[in-house]
Scaffold this active site. Structure first.
Site, PDB file in Angstrom:
ATOM      1  N   GLY A 177      29.410  31.418 103.197  1.00 26.01           N
ATOM      2  CA  GLY A 177      30.610  32.015 102.611  1.00 26.01           C
ATOM      3  C   GLY A 177      30.490  33.518 102.585  1.00 26.01           C
ATOM      4  CB  CYS A 227      30.598  34.409 110.032  1.00 26.38           C
ATOM      5  SG  CYS A 227      29.801  32.932 110.653  1.00 26.38           S
ATOM      6  CD  GLU A 276      23.078  31.224 107.871  1.00 28.48           C
ATOM      7  OE1 GLU A 276      23.542  32.207 108.475  1.00 28.48           O
ATOM      8  OE2 GLU A 276      21.871  30.943 107.869  1.00 28.48           O
ATOM      9  CE  LYS A 335      33.253  24.857  95.893  1.00 27.60           C
ATOM     10  NZ  LYS A 335      34.602  24.831  96.453  1.00 27.60           N
ATOM     11  CD  GLU A 349      32.872  38.784 107.050  1.00 29.33           C
ATOM     12  OE1 GLU A 349      32.759  38.531 105.845  1.00 29.33           O
ATOM     13  OE2 GLU A 349      32.396  38.072 107.949  1.00 29.33           O
TER      14      GLU A 349
END
Ligand code: TXE
Length: 480
Positions: free
Chosen positions: A226, A282, A248, A173, A384
């Site tokens: 994600g 990221c 991750e 997906k 973040e």
């Protein structure tokens, strides 16, 4: 308006619900295509297809399996321009960046894992005079691969390539925010002759399609990239089912600059590591820590260069920062800039939404933003942001900067700029991050393990780690 299809059992198909979601071009703030609003029924069909394709795919001679994956890599290269254009329209990034980084790295992923699969070796261990052990690694079965929106085709292939190369079949997906390149990819798979059911791509929302993939009993391994919050939900669902997990997640990466560095290189690379892809990587270095004797000069040069970065139409050759991926994400980034002000930060440059003239007048653009004067432990320096926002802070001593760098809940990457060899190695060993770059950023050798420490994730991808993730080891002990 173009309508994206699912790719299930070798066919392009509509979602079972018949419903579609709007796909927005973030540079224009307008709907430009539709994507399937799939649900657990589509995942079920995809999982059944993947399960029935497993036996023949996993038993196909390695060279033949690899040749199909190599063919897909060639087709990605052939369609470089179309894929880069589509990724730019879908995601908002400068097309030039997609053309030079994202899409070439996608075909490199396919090629790397296709060829790696032909070099996997089995281990054997001799128990002198007693027994010999040999270890087999067989594909785990059907894998679920869930990818994000920031590097759409690159991260999609980063997951599915090792899975397919290992002999797994896949239900994948892509992010609902950036589905277009995965759709084009499904057409390339058909053209390359990938057998039906080997790869199935189900488009739609994370909470419906993603969740159904994670919950599906036939899917025995989940590879996810994600947000950390989503990662927690996935882990909570998959762990009691004893699924293999590779997560991750986010990062809040330190970029440490010592006064003895090569300043020109540190400055120009730090501009990239701060603002590439609008800061939506990221691995971006969002906390810049500068040795005090260099601090004032660094801040003034860095701010000057940041102000020169062109923000605008992603299709314009001169654009360095395109649009953020969605209106919601832009609001999140802007709210962090407000938070930084409340926390006592000074906006050295940027700090606001940018209005671009012409076709991009309603796009989601944010000026590259540099913030100074914040303490290490404030939320702006701990959470973040995932946008074109960096903070710069001074430090006095090596121990102090190591403590600052390691002070967040994340541990994905770190960069160190110094010409002192011993110090570089010392820091590399003390920084709690999965990858440490010394005097560089974003250099990747696909053979090395990739992944984060702490809340940046569990498991490692890349090289043999990825091939092993998608296989199960079995030991056979033979008495001599
Ligand atoms: O990502 P999500 P979001 C960070 C970044 C960003 C934040 C949230 O800080 O602001 O995460 O971004 C699917 N079960 N990163 O919310 O939701 C979803 O459909 C299964 C860091 O956009 O994590 C998409 O395909 N799947 C990052 C994928 O998960 C689910 C890249 C990622 O989306 C799901 C992106 C569920 N319950 C954001 N819910 C990185 N590490 O590179 C959603 N998804």
């Amino acid at each position: 308006m173009e309508q994206i299809s699912n790719y299930v059992n070798g066919q392009l198909v509509a979602p079972i619900s018949g419903s579609y979601l709007e796909n927005i071009n973030p540079a224009e703030g307008k709907v430009y295509s539709l994507l399937p609003d799939s649900d657990e029924r589509d995942v079920e069909t995809a999982a059944v297809a993947a399960q029935s394709a497993f036996q023949s795919w996993s038993q196909m001679p390695l060279a033949k399996r690899a040749s199909i994956l190599l063919k897909i890599a060639d087709l990605i290269d052939r369609d470089l321009e179309l894929l880069a254009f589509s990724e730019s329209v879908d995601q908002g990034k400068p097309m030039k960046l997609a053309e030079s980084v994202d899409i070439p790295r996608a075909s490199a992923n396919m090629r790397f894992f296709a060829t790696a699969s032909m070099h996997m070796a089995a281990e054997s261990h001799l128990m002198e005079g007693e027994a010999i052990n040999y270890t087999t690694r067989t594909p785990i079965g059907v894998a679920g691969c869930i990818s994000p929106w920031n590097l759409p085709l690159y991260l999609f292939t980063w997951k599915i390539a090792p899975a397919l190369a290992s002999g797994c079949t896949v239900v994948a997906k892509p992010s609902e925010l950036t589905p277009m390149t995965a759709f084009l990819f499904s057409k390339l798979c058909m053209e390359a002759g990938l057998p039906a059911g080997v790869l199935n791509i189900v488009h739609g929302l994370g909470k419906k399609v993603g969740q159904a993939i994670v919950e599906h009993p036939v899917i025995s391994a989940i590879s996810f990239t994600g947000g950390t919050v989503t990662g927690k939900t996935i882990a909570a669902t998959a762990a009691p089912m004893f699924k293999k997990l590779s997560l991750e997640l986010g990062g809040k990466n330190p970029n440490i600059i010592f006064a003895d560095c090569d300043l020109e290189e540190a400055l120009s690379t730090s501009i990239n590591s701060s603002f590439s892809n609008q800061g939506e990587i990221c691995l971006c270095g969002s906390r810049i820590l500068v040795e005090r004797s260099l601090y004032d000069r660094f801040v003034s040069d860095f701010v000057k260069r940041t102000k020169d970065l062109a923000v605008g139409d992603p299709l314009d050759e001169t654009t360095r920062l395109g649009a953020l991926v969605s209106e919601g994400h832009m609001q999140k980034v802007l709210s962090y800039i407000e938070l930084a002000k409340q926390e006592g930060g000074t906006i050295a440059c940027g700090g606001e939404r940018v209005k671009v003239e012409g076709r991009c007048a309603s796009g989601y653009f944010v000026a590259p933003t540099v913030i100074t004067g914040l303490p290490q432990n404030c939320r702006t320096n701990q959470e973040e942001i995932f946008g074109p926002v960096v903070t710069i802070m001074p430090f006095d001593a090596e121990e102090e900067v190591i403590a600052f760098a390691n002070s967040t809940a994340y541990g994905l990457s770190a960069t160190v700029w110094t010409n002192n060899l011993k110090r570089a190695h010392r820091l590399a060993h003390q920084l709690k991050s999965g990858i440490i770059w010394i005097n560089c950023w974003l250099l990747r050798d696909l053979r090395t393990p990739f992944g984060g420490m702490k809340q940046s994730g569990v498991g490692r991808e890349g090289g043999w780690e990825a091939m092993r993730f998608f296989t199960e080891a079995k030991n056979v002990c033979v008495k001599l």
